[in-house]
Design a protein around this motif. Structure first.
Motif, PDB file in Angstrom:
ATOM      1  N   ALA A  19       1.122  -1.292   0.061  1.00 16.74           N
ATOM      2  CA  ALA A  19       0.046  -0.128   0.039  1.00 16.74           C
ATOM      3  C   ALA A  19       0.850   1.319  -0.009  1.00 16.74           C
ATOM      4  N   ILE A  53      -3.822   7.305   2.373  1.00 23.24           N
ATOM      5  CA  ILE A  53      -4.150   5.660   2.455  1.00 23.24           C
ATOM      6  C   ILE A  53      -5.205   5.466   3.431  1.00 23.24           C
ATOM      7  N   THR A 108      -7.182  -0.162   1.945  1.00 22.92           N
ATOM      8  CA  THR A 108      -6.886  -1.897   2.188  1.00 22.92           C
ATOM      9  C   THR A 108      -8.262  -2.385   3.142  1.00 22.92           C
ATOM     10  N   MET A 163      -6.518  -4.762  -1.562  1.00 25.43           N
ATOM     11  CA  MET A 163      -5.756  -3.277  -1.796  1.00 25.43           C
ATOM     12  C   MET A 163      -6.354  -2.656  -2.845  1.00 25.43           C
TER      13      MET A 163
END
Length: 444
Positions: A336, A348, A423, A438
């Motif tokens: 990631a 993220i 994720t 992901m």
């Protein structure tokens, strides 16, 4: 702040209950406020001074002073009781009190006390730690009866972290973990003595995080060794993906001064650039005159240090050094971070239950914001200890991905139209709690 530490060696349960209630009330009233974890610190096998009749006393170099093996004795400028009543020190041994602020040399052993000579001018206060640099105290239990009551109190209050002072080895942590039982409270291991420093590798495996308390440690181990050991321990904790904090004498001068010394500022900066996940203010915020200024100052120093740290180089080093084969969670976490850099993502987002994958992402020090979304409030609070994470609690209703991205946009972590790496958790055939998915998404 991210964590609030309550040291039960210096406060009562009633006081702690009031502080915990106030913290939770403030967070409940202000839903936009970030989570604050509650950390209970218990005494453990740490030897302390007893009570003083009229408060702190000033002692002069060359004064005779007695340490009495009877806690019922109330001290003055000639004597003080200690919590360690067994025969240990010998004539000529050094005793350091209050992180070495004042030291004594043993000159005579008496039936119920020891006579010492004061080594340097200083102020002696009650309930301060005592170091015996020539000795390791192995006969004290990891947790006294009071400590066990304090741990039970921490469980009852559903706090987020517990630490024990002066841990010596992994057995001490195992004893604490047994007392915690089925509680989800995490353990922060405090490294405060030579034995704990020597056993750091095994302690790191058992603990959920590390606190390097340099004050007490520096009174027992040579200072030139402490500064090197700090860097090594930070590196090992980073490699293990566990949070590590530096504590004691961080901005010590700000107890009484509006600004820190330049060396204190440099010390904070170096700790951040070495890889520390956080820094712990103690006296600065407990008894200092400039509490808010201390918090503001350390925040600004940390922010500037992070801006000038090469985290891309750090990521590559972490990826090269990870132990093979890699666990699925860590593979997703590192991927990631790598994907975010390659596609130019601005965010993220990690969906996590207990925070494992989120901590692994933090291990790789992404240079963009990381939103850790969870349906468990305690997990959100505990993730405050990990580097660079923005924990977010949600109630698992509706479209959780959409809600998380909207929240990230709302608080300014990203903008509509930018790219996010997302994720998420288990699919059929994988153990519960395993992150297996992901996605690369456009932020709505």
């Amino acid at each position: 702040m991210n964590l609030a530490r309550l040291n039960l060696s210096h406060c009562s349960h009633d006081f702690a209950v009031d502080v915990i209630a106030n913290l939770r009330k403030i967070q409940l009233e202000d839903q936009d406020r970030s989570e604050v974890a509650i950390w209970i610190d218990v005494n453990g096998p740490k030897v302390r001074t007893g009570k003083l009749e009229n408060g702190p006393v000033s002692l002069k170099k060359g004064d005779n002073f007695f340490f009495v093996n009877d806690l019922s004795v109330v001290g003055d400028n000639t004597k003080i009781a200690t919590t360690y009543t067994k025969e240990l020190v010998q004539i000529g041994d050094l005793m350091c009190v209050d992180d070495g602020a004042i030291s004594f040399v043993v000159t005579e052993r008496l039936e119920n006390s020891i006579r010492t000579v004061v080594e340097n001018d200083g102020v002696l206060a009650e309930n301060k730690g005592i170091n015996f640099p020539q000795h390791s105290i192995d006969d004290l239990p990891a947790l006294s009866a009071k400590d066990k009551a304090d741990v039970a109190f921490a469980v009852e209050q559903e706090v987020d972290y517990v630490s024990v002072s002066c841990l010596r080895d992994m057995d001490d942590i195992a004893e604490l973990r047994m007392l915690l039982g089925n509680s989800s409270i995490k353990i922060l291991a405090k490294i405060e003595n030579k034995k704990g420093m020597d056993n750091f590798e095994s302690i790191l495996k058992m603990a959920d995080g590390i606190i390097i308390d340099r004050g007490y440690l520096g009174a027992e181990v040579e200072l030139e060794l402490v500064v090197i050991a700090q860097k090594k321990m930070i590196n090992m904790a980073n490699h293990a993906g566990k949070p590590i904090f530096i504590a004691n004498q961080i901005l010590e001068s700000m107890r009484t001064n509006y600004r820190p010394t330049r060396s204190e500022a440099a010390d904070v900066c170096n700790a951040v650039m070495d890889g520390a996940d956080g820094l712990v203010l103690s006296a600065e915020t407990a008894v200092g005159q400039y509490v808010l200024e201390s918090l503001s100052t350390i925040r600004k120093i940390c922010y500037k240090a992070e801006q000038n740290t090469n985290y891309l180089e750090y990521q590559m080093k972490a990826m090269r050094n990870v132990t093979k084969p890699i666990h699925i969670n860590e593979s997703i976490a590192s991927s990631a971070v790598l994907a975010a850099r390659q596609v130019g993502a601005s965010l993220i987002v990690i969906f996590t239950e207990l925070g494992g994958t989120a901590r692994l992402v933090a291990k790789y020090r992404p240079v963009i914001p990381v939103l850790a979304a969870t349906t468990i409030k305690q997990t959100a609070r505990q993730l405050e200890a990990a580097f660079g994470l923005v924990p977010s609690y949600h109630d698992n209703s509706g479209n959780v991905i959409k809600e998380a991205l909207e929240y990230a946009t709302q608080i300014g972590l990203c903008k509509s139209g930018e790219i996010a790496i997302v994720t998420s958790g288990q699919v059929i055939g994988f153990k519960e709690g395993t992150t297996t998915k992901m996605q690369v998404m456009t932020i709505p």
